[in-house]
Design a protein around this motif. Structure first.
Motif, short mmCIF file in Angstrom:
data_model
loop_
_atom_site.label_atom_id
_atom_site.label_comp_id
_atom_site.label_asym_id
_atom_site.label_seq_id
_atom_site.Cartn_x
_atom_site.Cartn_y
_atom_site.Cartn_z
N LEU A 48 0.07 -6.64 5.79
CA LEU A 48 0.31 -7.54 4.66
C LEU A 48 -0.79 -7.50 3.60
O LEU A 48 -0.71 -8.22 2.62
CB LEU A 48 0.44 -8.98 5.17
N ASP A 49 -1.80 -6.67 3.79
CA ASP A 49 -2.87 -6.60 2.81
C ASP A 49 -2.34 -5.95 1.53
O ASP A 49 -1.91 -4.79 1.56
CB ASP A 49 -4.02 -5.77 3.38
N PRO A 50 -2.37 -6.67 0.41
CA PRO A 50 -1.85 -6.10 -0.85
C PRO A 50 -2.55 -4.80 -1.23
O PRO A 50 -1.95 -3.94 -1.88
CB PRO A 50 -2.14 -7.20 -1.87
N ALA A 51 -3.81 -4.64 -0.81
CA ALA A 51 -4.53 -3.42 -1.13
C ALA A 51 -3.99 -2.23 -0.36
O ALA A 51 -4.24 -1.09 -0.73
CB ALA A 51 -6.02 -3.62 -0.84
N ASN A 52 -3.27 -2.53 0.69
CA ASN A 52 -2.74 -1.45 1.53
C ASN A 52 -1.25 -1.27 1.33
O ASN A 52 -0.66 -0.37 1.91
CB ASN A 52 -3.05 -1.72 3.00
N ALA A 53 -0.64 -2.13 0.56
CA ALA A 53 0.80 -2.08 0.40
C ALA A 53 1.17 -1.82 -1.05
O ALA A 53 0.62 -2.43 -1.96
CB ALA A 53 1.41 -3.41 0.87
#
Ligand SMILES: [Zn+2]
Length: 77
Positions: free
Chosen positions: A45-50
């Motif tokens: 759920l990390d926006p930096a990873n998605a």
């Protein structure tokens, strides 16, 4: 997922906008692409990873990165 979806980011692969109202089974519907695969410790759920991606684009990327079987390399001994 909702946080990324709310950003209304265009598809990171083809650059076209993603309609968040499409049915999840629609090929142009919203999906998440994970920069770091979850199997390698990436955050779900990390926006930096998605990143936002069309379902169609996401699946076509998967096909492209799939290892290709070498053409018949075995010899007939
Ligand atoms: Zn796309």
């Amino acid at each position: 997922m909702a946080a990324v979806k709310a950003l209304r980011e265009p598809c990171c692969r083809c650059g076209h906008n993603i309609d968040p109202n499409l049915d999840a089974r629609h090929p142009m519907s919203f999906t998440l692409d994970h920069v770091i695969p979850l199997s390698k410790g990436g955050s779900l759920l990390d926006p930096a990873n998605a990143r936002s991606m069309h379902r169609r684009c996401n699946s076509s990327k998967g096909n492209r990165t799939a290892p290709q079987r070498p053409l018949k390399t075995s010899r007939d001994w």
